[in-house]
Design a protein around this motif. Structure first.
Motif, PDB file in Angstrom:
ATOM      1  N   ALA A 181     -40.818 -19.169  29.055  1.00  0.00           N
ATOM      2  CA  ALA A 181     -39.786 -18.125  28.357  1.00  0.00           C
ATOM      3  C   ALA A 181     -38.460 -18.420  28.957  1.00  0.00           C
ATOM      4  CB  ALA A 181     -40.261 -16.752  28.341  1.00  0.00           C
ATOM      5  N   LEU A 182     -38.533 -18.563  30.288  1.00  0.00           N
ATOM      6  CA  LEU A 182     -37.444 -18.780  30.997  1.00  0.00           C
ATOM      7  C   LEU A 182     -36.707 -20.081  30.526  1.00  0.00           C
ATOM      8  CD1 LEU A 182     -35.220 -18.338  33.336  1.00  0.00           C
ATOM      9  CD2 LEU A 182     -36.886 -19.522  34.914  1.00  0.00           C
ATOM     10  N   MET A 196     -35.071 -19.596  27.527  1.00  0.00           N
ATOM     11  CA  MET A 196     -33.649 -18.930  27.583  1.00  0.00           C
ATOM     12  C   MET A 196     -32.640 -19.860  28.019  1.00  0.00           C
ATOM     13  SD  MET A 196     -32.149 -16.121  26.833  1.00  0.00           S
ATOM     14  CE  MET A 196     -33.497 -14.756  26.723  1.00  0.00           C
ATOM     15  N   TYR A 251     -32.285 -12.939  20.251  1.00  0.00           N
ATOM     16  CA  TYR A 251     -30.921 -13.691  20.910  1.00  0.00           C
ATOM     17  C   TYR A 251     -30.477 -14.829  20.328  1.00  0.00           C
ATOM     18  CZ  TYR A 251     -27.975 -15.900  24.559  1.00  0.00           C
ATOM     19  OH  TYR A 251     -27.126 -16.680  25.212  1.00  0.00           O
ATOM     20  N   ILE A 284     -36.342 -13.432  22.867  1.00  0.00           N
ATOM     21  CA  ILE A 284     -35.502 -14.759  22.747  1.00  0.00           C
ATOM     22  C   ILE A 284     -35.236 -15.317  21.554  1.00  0.00           C
ATOM     23  CG2 ILE A 284     -35.601 -17.400  23.262  1.00  0.00           C
ATOM     24  CD1 ILE A 284     -37.227 -16.416  25.946  1.00  0.00           C
ATOM     25  N   MET A 313     -34.699 -24.751  22.483  1.00  0.00           N
ATOM     26  CA  MET A 313     -35.377 -23.638  22.882  1.00  0.00           C
ATOM     27  C   MET A 313     -36.539 -23.151  22.002  1.00  0.00           C
ATOM     28  SD  MET A 313     -33.791 -19.856  21.466  1.00  0.00           S
ATOM     29  CE  MET A 313     -34.753 -20.319  20.163  1.00  0.00           C
ATOM     30  N   LEU A 325     -41.326 -11.384  25.312  1.00  0.00           N
ATOM     31  CA  LEU A 325     -40.132 -12.240  25.529  1.00  0.00           C
ATOM     32  C   LEU A 325     -40.248 -13.410  24.506  1.00  0.00           C
ATOM     33  CD1 LEU A 325     -40.593 -12.494  29.430  1.00  0.00           C
ATOM     34  CD2 LEU A 325     -38.777 -11.396  28.331  1.00  0.00           C
ATOM     35  N   THR A 326     -41.079 -14.001  24.128  1.00  0.00           N
ATOM     36  CA  THR A 326     -41.267 -15.201  23.579  1.00  0.00           C
ATOM     37  C   THR A 326     -41.350 -14.996  22.056  1.00  0.00           C
ATOM     38  OG1 THR A 326     -43.633 -15.535  23.614  1.00  0.00           O
ATOM     39  CG2 THR A 326     -42.224 -16.772  25.376  1.00  0.00           C
ATOM     40  N   ALA A 340     -31.325 -21.776  25.244  1.00  0.00           N
ATOM     41  CA  ALA A 340     -30.604 -20.857  24.455  1.00  0.00           C
ATOM     42  C   ALA A 340     -29.345 -20.614  24.960  1.00  0.00           C
ATOM     43  CB  ALA A 340     -31.377 -19.646  24.179  1.00  0.00           C
ATOM     44  N   GLY A 341     -29.248 -20.315  26.302  1.00  0.00           N
ATOM     45  CA  GLY A 341     -27.665 -20.299  26.861  1.00  0.00           C
ATOM     46  C   GLY A 341     -26.929 -21.305  26.640  1.00  0.00           C
TER      47      GLY A 341
END
Length: 238
Positions: A21-22, A25, A86, A83, A36, A78-79, A28-29
């Motif tokens: 997940a990190l 992200m 987002y 995300i 992603m 989260l996943t 995605a950032g």
């Protein structure tokens, strides 16, 4: 001790979803939506295999101090929800304002669904759409159905989370399991292809992605309409 090590290893496998997940992200950032989604697909694979492994090693017996269900739900939120929502908002998938509204809707309805202790049916399917927004948003990145079409689709799916509609679990739902697993494999292959090509995959791949999505969305409802042996009765388990 050997049993404990096996059980704890499965907990660690589930926990690796948080690391994935990190990574998703971080991609995605950077606005790297294909990467992603690839990280999210890796997380989906982990989520598909950790449950059978947990049952095989009797994780609740040999490592009961950690709640595997809670761990799984945290990572799934989260996943599956945060995300992808987002990504949709940041990519302005259906326009800036509507994307934000849809993202807020996904996050709020998704967290309520994940907190519902009655989400599973007697045959280990899901009662209500199981919050797999990662799959929905990936398809919307890959297939352009227009802003209005996408928004209406997401509203409909959000509402499906709260109606007693059955959705199959590809691994745990016994009825039609070979077809369910086959459809999931086709979906995953097409999803990887779509993300790997930055959502410029051939039309045939997009068509298979949509077709497998429709099957996975509709198979459980079809099982309710055409019950096996005796009438199907949904039972939400606490």
């Amino acid at each position: 001790m050997h049993r404990f090590v096996q059980a704890f290893a499965v907990h660690l496998l589930t926990a690796s979803g948080a690391a994935l997940a990190l990574m998703a992200m971080l991609a995605a950032g950077r606005g790297d939506w294909p990467m992603m989604f690839l990280w999210l697909l890796f997380a989906l694979v982990v989520d598909g295999i950790d449950g059978p492994l947990a049952r095989r090693v009797r994780i609740e017996v040999h490592a009961p101090q950690w709640d595997g269900v809670l761990l799984d739900l945290i990572i799934d939120y989260l996943t599956y929800v945060i995300i992808p929502a987002y990504a949709m908002v940041e990519a302005a998938l259906i326009g800036p304002g509507w994307s934000l509204a849809a993202g807020l809707m996904i996050c709020c309805t998704g967290v309520i669904y994940f907190a519902d202790k009655r989400m599973k049916t007697r045959d280990n399917s899901f009662s209500g759409f199981p919050g797999c927004w990662n799959m929905v948003i990936l398809v919307l990145f890959a297939v352009d159905i227009g802003s209005w079409g996408a928004m209406l689709l997401m509203i409909a799916i959000a509402l499906m989370q709260f109606f007693p509609l059955k959705f199959v679990h590809p691994v745990r739902t016994r009825r039609w399991r070979p077809a369910n697993l086959g459809a999931m494999a086709v979906w995953a292959g097409c999803a990887v292809w779509a993300a790997w090509t930055s959502f410029e995959a051939p039309a045939a791949v997009s068509a298979l992605l949509v077709a497998s999505s429709l099957y996975l969305m509709g198979a459980g409802i079809a099982q309710q309409i055409v019950p096996a042996g005796r009438p199907f009765r949904l039972r939400r388990e606490g």
